[in-house]
Design a protein around this motif. Sequence first.
Motif, PDB file in Angstrom:
ATOM      1  N   GLY A  33      22.200  -1.339  38.031  1.00 46.93           N
ATOM      2  CA  GLY A  33      21.169  -2.104  37.120  1.00 46.93           C
ATOM      3  C   GLY A  33      19.740  -1.717  37.234  1.00 46.93           C
TER       4      GLY A  33
ATOM      5  N   GLY B 127      19.224   1.433  35.743  1.00 50.06           N
ATOM      6  CA  GLY B 127      19.413   1.514  34.194  1.00 50.06           C
ATOM      7  C   GLY B 127      20.685   2.102  33.910  1.00 50.06           C
TER       8      GLY B 127
ATOM      9  N   TRP C 102      23.681  -2.794  32.247  1.00 47.96           N
ATOM     10  CA  TRP C 102      22.769  -4.031  31.730  1.00 47.96           C
ATOM     11  C   TRP C 102      23.624  -5.025  31.398  1.00 47.96           C
ATOM     12  CZ3 TRP C 102      23.518   0.810  30.120  1.00 47.96           C
ATOM     13  CH2 TRP C 102      23.994   1.003  28.448  1.00 47.96           C
TER      14      TRP C 102
END
Length: 319
Positions: free
Chosen positions: A295, A298, A301
């Motif tokens: 997370g 990225g 999510w």
Amino acid sequence: MNQATTILDASQPQRPARTVFSSAAFHRIQLRHFILFDVLPALGTLAAFVSLRWLPLHVTDIVLFSVFWLATGLGLTVGYHRYFSHRAFTAARPVAYLLLVLGLMAARGPMISWVAMHRRHHELSDRDGDMHSPNLHGETLSGRMRGFIHAHLTWMIRHDYPNVARYVPDLLRNRDLMRLNRSYYFWVAFGLALPALIGGLVQWRWQGALTGFLWGGVVRIFVVEQTMSAINSLCHLVGTKAFARGDQSRNNVWLGFVTWGEAHHNNHHAFSNSAAFGLRWHELDPGFWFIRSLGILGLVWDIKLPQETKIISERRPGT
């Protein structure tokens, strides 16, 4: 087909979709898989320990075992379980594919089958129809022992097969995932060949390839299988129940780290869509640490977590 025919067909009573299938063909496949990926790895693990007299354990073997144990374990707990079964987070497509491949390499069955069986387990946890409950064999000591052996091992030899059209329609619609899922045996073989190749190249001798195959491949498959089986058996028999959910799921803090967080099983049954199984600081959860790291980068999510107020309100007093 004309409109009149369509209306007539729609008016007919619909037969409910079958939840499970059972046939001699399915049972032959299950027995073959049990022999290949449960019996043979057990024998191979025994052979690996016996061979230590002639093939001493090399640091490369320890590293290969550790890396492949962790990678394929994360493929199961983060991939098969938290992502594909419960959609506890959203993942970038390459991450989803990587998690699937790592899960396939663990040799615990194709992802579609695993997820269908797991969703049925949640639907019927510790009730008739739960294919690996240890709590359906009586309350006597012998019944408890039979239940443990069934949940840990023998259920895999022969069991009803969940209707995948009913339990995993969301996954069946993804053609890319289905294509990868069908290559299950290739990825299992790859997971055996890769540590052998690495071991041979690092040590630059055939003994390195053999011990890499044994410790990074065969023994690793055996240990991963035992670890996942302990969730079915021990974590429905022994431990604490922080949340009342009408089944016998238990938390085993002492197993938390070595099961990649899976042993916080009562927590999981209480909040099945949560990406975190460890809900307190001392409930170690490497699977969630991995998700959190992805997370931060990225790569995943929409990481789902239960609200703290809900955890507090539903926790049983004194736990």
